[in-house]
Design an enzyme around this catalytic site. Structure first.
Site, PDB file in Angstrom:
ATOM      1  N   ARG A  51      11.650   2.397  -6.285  1.00 47.89           N
ATOM      2  CA  ARG A  51      10.387   1.647  -6.213  1.00 47.89           C
ATOM      3  C   ARG A  51       9.760   1.674  -7.613  1.00 47.89           C
ATOM      4  O   ARG A  51      10.213   2.365  -8.513  1.00 47.89           O
ATOM      5  CB  ARG A  51       9.451   2.173  -5.125  1.00 47.89           C
ATOM      6  CG  ARG A  51       9.431   3.629  -4.811  1.00 47.89           C
ATOM      7  CD  ARG A  51       8.893   4.523  -5.906  1.00 47.89           C
ATOM      8  NE  ARG A  51       7.594   4.105  -6.394  1.00 47.89           N
ATOM      9  CZ  ARG A  51       7.086   4.456  -7.551  1.00 47.89           C
ATOM     10  NH1 ARG A  51       7.786   5.231  -8.380  1.00 47.89           N
ATOM     11  NH2 ARG A  51       5.911   4.046  -7.934  1.00 47.89           N
ATOM     12  N   GLY A  52       8.676   0.889  -7.738  1.00 51.58           N
ATOM     13  CA  GLY A  52       8.076   0.726  -9.070  1.00 51.58           C
ATOM     14  C   GLY A  52       8.634  -0.561  -9.662  1.00 51.58           C
ATOM     15  O   GLY A  52       9.853  -0.793  -9.622  1.00 51.58           O
ATOM     16  N   ALA A  53       7.731  -1.400 -10.204  1.00 50.81           N
ATOM     17  CA  ALA A  53       8.128  -2.761 -10.569  1.00 50.81           C
ATOM     18  C   ALA A  53       9.349  -2.834 -11.513  1.00 50.81           C
ATOM     19  O   ALA A  53      10.346  -3.496 -11.185  1.00 50.81           O
ATOM     20  CB  ALA A  53       6.925  -3.499 -11.140  1.00 50.81           C
ATOM     21  N   ARG A  94      11.035  -7.233  -1.470  1.00 50.82           N
ATOM     22  CA  ARG A  94       9.622  -6.890  -1.707  1.00 50.82           C
ATOM     23  C   ARG A  94       8.971  -8.060  -2.463  1.00 50.82           C
ATOM     24  O   ARG A  94       9.521  -8.525  -3.466  1.00 50.82           O
ATOM     25  CB  ARG A  94       9.489  -5.584  -2.505  1.00 50.82           C
ATOM     26  CG  ARG A  94      10.040  -4.369  -1.746  1.00 50.82           C
ATOM     27  CD  ARG A  94       9.587  -3.061  -2.346  1.00 50.82           C
ATOM     28  NE  ARG A  94       8.186  -2.790  -2.110  1.00 50.82           N
ATOM     29  CZ  ARG A  94       7.505  -1.821  -2.714  1.00 50.82           C
ATOM     30  NH1 ARG A  94       8.101  -1.058  -3.609  1.00 50.82           N
ATOM     31  NH2 ARG A  94       6.230  -1.620  -2.441  1.00 50.82           N
ATOM     32  N   GLN A 203       2.351   8.187  -3.715  1.00 52.28           N
ATOM     33  CA  GLN A 203       3.209   8.194  -4.919  1.00 52.28           C
ATOM     34  C   GLN A 203       2.619   9.062  -6.024  1.00 52.28           C
ATOM     35  O   GLN A 203       3.347   9.640  -6.824  1.00 52.28           O
ATOM     36  CB  GLN A 203       3.398   6.769  -5.450  1.00 52.28           C
ATOM     37  CG  GLN A 203       4.268   5.874  -4.590  1.00 52.28           C
ATOM     38  CD  GLN A 203       3.451   5.035  -3.636  1.00 52.28           C
ATOM     39  OE1 GLN A 203       2.379   5.446  -3.176  1.00 52.28           O
ATOM     40  NE2 GLN A 203       3.944   3.846  -3.312  1.00 52.28           N
ATOM     41  N   ASP A 244       2.225  -4.488 -11.025  1.00 51.67           N
ATOM     42  CA  ASP A 244       3.372  -5.099 -10.356  1.00 51.67           C
ATOM     43  C   ASP A 244       3.515  -6.577 -10.682  1.00 51.67           C
ATOM     44  O   ASP A 244       4.610  -7.132 -10.646  1.00 51.67           O
ATOM     45  CB  ASP A 244       3.259  -4.903  -8.844  1.00 51.67           C
ATOM     46  CG  ASP A 244       3.511  -3.453  -8.512  1.00 51.67           C
ATOM     47  OD1 ASP A 244       2.577  -2.649  -8.611  1.00 51.67           O
ATOM     48  OD2 ASP A 244       4.673  -3.111  -8.222  1.00 51.67           O
ATOM     49  N   ASN A 254      -1.673  -4.207  -8.675  1.00 51.08           N
ATOM     50  CA  ASN A 254      -1.058  -2.881  -8.740  1.00 51.08           C
ATOM     51  C   ASN A 254      -1.311  -2.201  -7.396  1.00 51.08           C
ATOM     52  O   ASN A 254      -1.937  -2.784  -6.500  1.00 51.08           O
ATOM     53  CB  ASN A 254      -1.640  -2.071  -9.906  1.00 51.08           C
ATOM     54  CG  ASN A 254      -0.856  -0.796 -10.165  1.00 51.08           C
ATOM     55  OD1 ASN A 254       0.379  -0.821 -10.221  1.00 51.08           O
ATOM     56  ND2 ASN A 254      -1.532   0.333 -10.298  1.00 51.08           N
ATOM     57  N   LYS A 255      -0.834  -0.991  -7.274  1.00 54.37           N
ATOM     58  CA  LYS A 255      -0.938  -0.257  -6.014  1.00 54.37           C
ATOM     59  C   LYS A 255      -2.345  -0.291  -5.437  1.00 54.37           C
ATOM     60  O   LYS A 255      -3.325  -0.159  -6.168  1.00 54.37           O
ATOM     61  CB  LYS A 255      -0.496   1.196  -6.275  1.00 54.37           C
ATOM     62  CG  LYS A 255      -0.508   2.123  -5.094  1.00 54.37           C
ATOM     63  CD  LYS A 255       0.259   1.604  -3.895  1.00 54.37           C
ATOM     64  CE  LYS A 255       1.694   1.199  -4.209  1.00 54.37           C
ATOM     65  NZ  LYS A 255       2.310   0.382  -3.154  1.00 54.37           N
TER      66      LYS A 255
END
Ligand code: MRU
Length: 353
Positions: A51-53, A94, A203, A244, A254-255
């Protein structure tokens, strides 16, 4: 200068397969998962093993190669059509992080532009996946060093707050927001990282603190609702988060929770930076309202570990990302330097596509 340990890499190509760090198991257990086909790579992205862009961009690039390797035809046209389908599969995993779509497009473009046999195209695709990965490591290091130029000059060492995990685990290695922290640590300018725990998937608590502990970087974990209090007490010098997807006007997804953090930072005059590579910028979207926001399963809301935390009969809303308006962002730190959100367009010509 402080001696630095090498950060981890969440995606590793070994001989004929990909090794992913199973990020759902950290920090309890460091485990890896072997991926040998595109279907499993799509599943790994969906279930957030990776995960993570930028990291899902790199994983998708290898997924494209694995998919290309599975196509059994010597006919170029048929091969390219089937490769498009692999792209579709990986794209469906995603929706928010644009690096995923960027990497897939770059792989498809490479395939279309490579002359010669199908075998030659397959070989070139593996090389391109490796290139995307290597570029991202260097890009993050550049972001880290560029970020140093805009961090506030303070007599004491800096306390820097971040949200989610924009670290080595979320990229090919080194990180974006955490890349800035790593560079500041190396230069002896970082006092402490403050990590938001980042409900609902944690996270920050699970991954950002883990990365810091691995490298001996002092880290304090706070719950998401503590940032305003810490800022009011003067405990935070700046906020640096990842992204992201950033729209052309500088609005940044973003998150979930990043937006409220930006509001809180503005209210306390704390600089709020977004650190991201150019691959995270979607110049096709004029503003952040067009960014697709992923909604995830409600289990992430009602269950902590194996414990249900609310009664039956409750309804849930679980958006995984929010969009911080450009007006709340002090600067966007890229590999080419830091710009005000409204000046982002100057980098459009430099974006590799
Ligand atoms: O849902 P996740 O864990 O993939 O979300 C990750 C983030 O929001 C990161 O901050 C973002 O991808 C930037 S990573 C350098």
């Amino acid at each position: 200068m402080t001696a630095q340990k090498s950060p981890v890499s969440p995606v590793t190509w070994i001989e004929d397969r990909v090794l992913l760090i199973e990020q759902n198991r950290l920090p309890k257990e460091y485990a890896t998962v072997e991926i040998t086909n595109s279907q499993d790579m799509a599943e790994a992205i969906k279930t957030m093993i990776v995960r993570g862009a930028p990291a899902i961009g790199v994983a998708a690039a290898y997924g494209m190669y694995l998919g290309a390797r599975e196509i059994e035809t010597g006919d170029r046209t048929e091969f390219l059509a089937k490769l498009e389908q692999v792209g579709e599969l990986l794209r469906s995993t995603r929706p928010t992080a644009v690096n995923l779509f960027w990497a897939i497009s770059r792989m498809l473009k490479t395939a279309n532009q490579t002359t010669g046999s199908v075998e030659q195209v397959q070989k070139t695709l593996l090389e391109m996946a490796k290139t995307i990965q290597a570029e991202d490591v260097q890009t993050c290091k550049d972001i880290g060093d560029k970020g140093l130029e805009v961090l506030p000059a303070t007599p004491e060492k800096l306390n820097l707050l971040t949200h989610c995990n924009a670290g080595a685990l979320a990229t090919a290695g080194y990180g974006t927001a955490l890349g800035v922290f790593r560079s500041a640590w190396r230069e002896g300018r970082l006092g402490r990282v403050f990590a938001d725990e980042t409900r609902p998937r944690l996270q920050g608590a699970k991954l950002t603190t883990w990365e810091c502990v691995q490298e001996g970087i002092p880290v304090t974990l706070i719950a998401d609702n503590m940032a305003a209090h810490c800022m009011k007490l003067g405990m935070i010098h700046a906020v640096v988060v990842g992204a992201d997807r950033i729209a052309a006007n500088g609005d940044a997804a973003n998150k979930i929770g990043t937006y409220s953090l930006a509001i809180v930072a503005k209210a306390h005059n704390v600089p709020f930076f977004v650190a991201a590579p150019l691959s995270t910028i979607d110049f096709e979207l004029s503003d952040g309202s067009q960014i697709p926001i992923e909604e995830r399963d409600s289990v992430e809301m009602y269950q902590v570990g194996t414990t249900r935390i609310c009664p039956e009969g409750v309804e849930f809303y679980n958006p995984a990302f929010d969009v911080t308006p450009a007006a709340l962002i002090s600067g966007i730190i890229t590999e080419y330097g830091t710009v005000a959100p409204e000046d982002l367009k100057q980098f459009q010509a430099k974006q590799l596509v």
